[in-house]
Scaffold this active site. Structure first.
Site, PDB file in Angstrom:
ATOM      1  N   LYS A 100       3.931  -9.283  13.964  1.00 58.71           N
ATOM      2  CA  LYS A 100       4.925  -9.144  14.905  1.00 58.71           C
ATOM      3  C   LYS A 100       6.625  -9.165  14.006  1.00 58.71           C
ATOM      4  CE  LYS A 100       4.830 -12.053  18.367  1.00 58.71           C
ATOM      5  NZ  LYS A 100       4.845 -13.199  19.407  1.00 58.71           N
ATOM      6  N   GLU A 127       0.372 -12.306   3.973  1.00 57.31           N
ATOM      7  CA  GLU A 127      -0.924 -11.827   3.777  1.00 57.31           C
ATOM      8  C   GLU A 127      -1.103 -10.569   4.323  1.00 57.31           C
ATOM      9  OE1 GLU A 127      -1.340 -16.272   4.639  1.00 57.31           O
ATOM     10  OE2 GLU A 127      -0.275 -14.666   5.455  1.00 57.31           O
ATOM     11  N   GLY A 129       0.086 -15.244  19.095  1.00 55.06           N
ATOM     12  CA  GLY A 129      -1.290 -14.586  18.319  1.00 55.06           C
ATOM     13  C   GLY A 129      -2.245 -14.583  18.698  1.00 55.06           C
ATOM     14  N   ARG A 130      -2.852 -15.825  19.132  1.00 55.74           N
ATOM     15  CA  ARG A 130      -4.320 -15.927  19.472  1.00 55.74           C
ATOM     16  C   ARG A 130      -4.464 -15.477  20.855  1.00 55.74           C
ATOM     17  NH1 ARG A 130      -1.630 -20.531  18.459  1.00 55.74           N
ATOM     18  NH2 ARG A 130      -1.379 -22.074  20.036  1.00 55.74           N
ATOM     19  N   GLU A 182      -6.430 -24.143  17.236  1.00 57.78           N
ATOM     20  CA  GLU A 182      -5.049 -23.773  16.939  1.00 57.78           C
ATOM     21  C   GLU A 182      -4.095 -24.346  18.176  1.00 57.78           C
ATOM     22  OE1 GLU A 182      -3.415 -20.861  14.177  1.00 57.78           O
ATOM     23  OE2 GLU A 182      -2.787 -19.875  15.883  1.00 57.78           O
ATOM     24  N   HIS A 222     -33.143 -21.356  13.711  1.00 59.02           N
ATOM     25  CA  HIS A 222     -33.768 -21.501  12.336  1.00 59.02           C
ATOM     26  C   HIS A 222     -32.656 -22.127  11.328  1.00 59.02           C
ATOM     27  CE1 HIS A 222     -37.464 -19.551  13.643  1.00 59.02           C
ATOM     28  NE2 HIS A 222     -36.715 -18.972  14.447  1.00 59.02           N
ATOM     29  N   LYS A 258       2.040 -23.267   4.157  1.00 58.82           N
ATOM     30  CA  LYS A 258       2.672 -21.929   3.949  1.00 58.82           C
ATOM     31  C   LYS A 258       4.165 -22.029   2.911  1.00 58.82           C
ATOM     32  CE  LYS A 258       1.342 -19.100   7.963  1.00 58.82           C
ATOM     33  NZ  LYS A 258       1.840 -18.348   9.050  1.00 58.82           N
TER      34      LYS A 258
END
Length: 548
Positions: free
Chosen positions: A206, A212, A267-268, A353, A384, A512
């Site tokens: 954004k 990152e 964001g999510r 979050e 399993h 951060k």
């Protein structure tokens, strides 16, 4: 808002839980042949069976009262109306506007945002059709064969999950790749698989400052320029999803190829926006908009259905029932659908979050347990791996089973085997196996005497393990959109009940902030002394290992 633990319904639920502690679900089913009908509902092509929860009609009524005590209907309308319900950041929460398929306006501060939303969708259509048709060419004139999405968090988890979920709808000859981890291994392994002449990079940030994402984007940029020998190639192989025109242009991307989204999109919750560009490129804009339509249909259901017939509300209330009254600290997601392999990871961010909060809107400590730990894997693989704990462990793990009635790939009766496993697991969790049933089973197998006595305790299953089953005809774009919106609204409802802000994420900031100082210390050759002894020790040990 106020402390939910002081609501009359909450106090009644605490007393009611004591009565329910003696109840076995298998007996509830035996006593009521219509239990499935009473505790299931359908909406937007999805059937929710919530009969395998330790609830009665009284439980459900009390939970609905809890929702009303929390003034949930008002909160729902406030979100859809564009009020700034994200109060810590002063923002509206309008991911629903991104999938608004009606002609109705959606206002933020008296401004209709729908023209902006539709303009970006139109631009996405023009661009994706140009790439998919071969009209858009790379710097050397070759058509695009590979899409590399570079993002992190919601700019990665959403596109990864949806693109994988809709694999059957991919255009032949196009391939999707996703890079999010700052570990250079991921970007370098991805670049090793693609051809610079035929690769399109999508940089999703954004602000166009996400560390990152920009580190990985710069690696890709250097690789491209080195391979093609011209800075001008960047404009033909990179597009941006951002709001920072200056930074995008400095990178070398033409502003015409920057797709905008807005600060009222978290964001999510951003897969519905231009963040979904990689999805639209792979499946086509028609299928992408069909996914929006499915999400919109769930929005309409959530906004209009009465609470007792409202699918997101029911799922949210059941989650609160397990989380706060039965001390279930996690919730499992079991998609019996390989295409939904990344759905549990997607829901981890969406839920944890959003509702991983310990402070209410008023800044006071919460007096109840909030967001659960979300985890899961596709069935039958999980059977399993970790189902042993779910069936016979000491922890109560409520679960959601998701399954399609129809497979994308009919192969004899293989899908029926999948369905049988899904339905059997939820039944086994509900019923369990009593000591007497286990004894009879062992005797029938010819096991008696001391061997029977030894094995018997290990063959008992407590049962009474709650689950929901979400059944749909087929995993298509419409259904996927409805499923995503269903869980978004479930999370929102729980945040309302707990009086927490589901739309900020201050908890990700501290790490951060500290990383910058640690990074400079790792680059510097001097011995590190300014941090705590553990951090100093790790940093200095790292330097020694690199020099050895």
């Amino acid at each position: 808002m106020s402390d939910c633990t002081q609501f009359p319904a909450w106090k009644k639920l605490k007393e009611h839980k004591k009565d329910m502690a003696r109840i076995q679900m298998r007996f509830l089913f035996a006593e009521d042949p219509k239990r499935f009908k009473r505790f299931s509902l359908e909406a937007v092509g999805i059937l929710l069976d919530f009969s395998k929860n330790r609830i009665t009609g009284t439980t459900l009524k009390l939970l609905i009262h809890l929702a009303r005590d929390s003034d949930l209907p008002t909160a729902i309308e406030a979100m859809f109306s564009g009020e700034r319900i994200n109060r810590t950041e002063g923002r509206a929460v309008l991911h629903t506007a991104l999938r608004n398929r009606s002609a109705k306006p959606v206002y933020v501060d008296s401004v209709d945002v729908m023209p902006q939303v539709n303009e970006v969708l139109d631009r996405m259509r023009v661009f994706t059709e140009a790439v998919r048709s071969g009209k858009w060419r790379g710097y050397s004139g070759k058509r695009i064969t590979d899409i590399v999405n570079i993002g992190i968090g919601g700019s990665d988890l959403g596109p990864v999950m949806v693109t994988q979920a809709l694999t059957p709808y991919w255009q032949a000859g196009l391939h999707a790749h996703f890079v999010s981890n700052v570990d250079p291994s991921q970007i370098m392994e991805t670049l090793a698989k693609v051809n610079p002449e035929t690769t399109l990079f999508i940089v999703a940030s954004k602000t166009f400052t996400t560390p990152e994402t920009l580190l990985n984007a710069q690696v890709a940029r250097r690789w491209l320029v080195d391979k093609l020998g011209d800075e001008a190639a960047v404009a033909r192989h990179f597009v941006a999803i951002s709001t920072n025109t200056r930074k995008v242009q400095e990178f070398g991307i033409d502003a015409v190829n920057m797709f905008e989204f807005w600060d009222w999109v978290g964001g999510r919750y951003s897969i519905w926006s231009a963040v979904g560009l990689s999805v639209a490129l792979m499946v086509g804009m028609d299928h992408f908009e069909t996914m929006l339509t499915g999400g919109f249909a769930m929005d309409e259901h959530f906004r209009s259905a009465p609470l007792e017939k409202n699918m997101p509300v029911i799922m949210a209330l059941l989650g609160v029932w397990h989380n706060d009254f039965w001390n279930a600290d996690s919730h499992a997601i079991f998609p019996y659908d390989q295409y939904l392999a990344r759905f549990p990871a997607y829901l981890q961010q969406l839920d944890m979050e959003s509702n991983g909060k310990s402070v209410t809107f008023s800044g006071k400590a919460v007096h109840c347990q909030t967001g659960p730990i979300i985890w899961g894997e596709p069935g039958c693989n999980g059977q399993h791996a970790f189902f042993q704990l779910v069936h016979q462990g000491t922890r109560l793990v409520p679960a959601d089973f998701l399954v399609a009635a129809e497979s994308q790939h009919p192969v004899e009766h293989q899908h029926e085997v999948l369905l049988a496993n899904c339905f059997a697991q939820s039944k086994a969790l509900m019923r369990g196996k009593t000591r007497d049933e286990a004894r009879v089973e062992l005797i029938r197998a010819g096991i008696t005497g001391a061997r029977l006595d030894t094995l018997l305790p290990h063959k008992v299953f407590p049962g009474n393990r709650p689950s929901n089953t979400l059944l749909y005809r087929k995993l298509d774009p419409y259904t996927l959109g409805a499923l995503i919106a269903l869980y978004e609204h479930k999370v929102f409802v729980q945040g309302v009940l707990w009086d927490i802000n589901s739309f900020d994420q201050w908890g990700v900031e501290l790490g951060k902030q500290l990383a910058g100082a640690i990074e400079s210390g790792l680059i510097d050759e001097d011995k590190v002394t300014e941090h705590d002894s553990s951090t100093n020790g790790l940093m200095n040990a790292c330097k020694r290992l690199r020099q050895s």
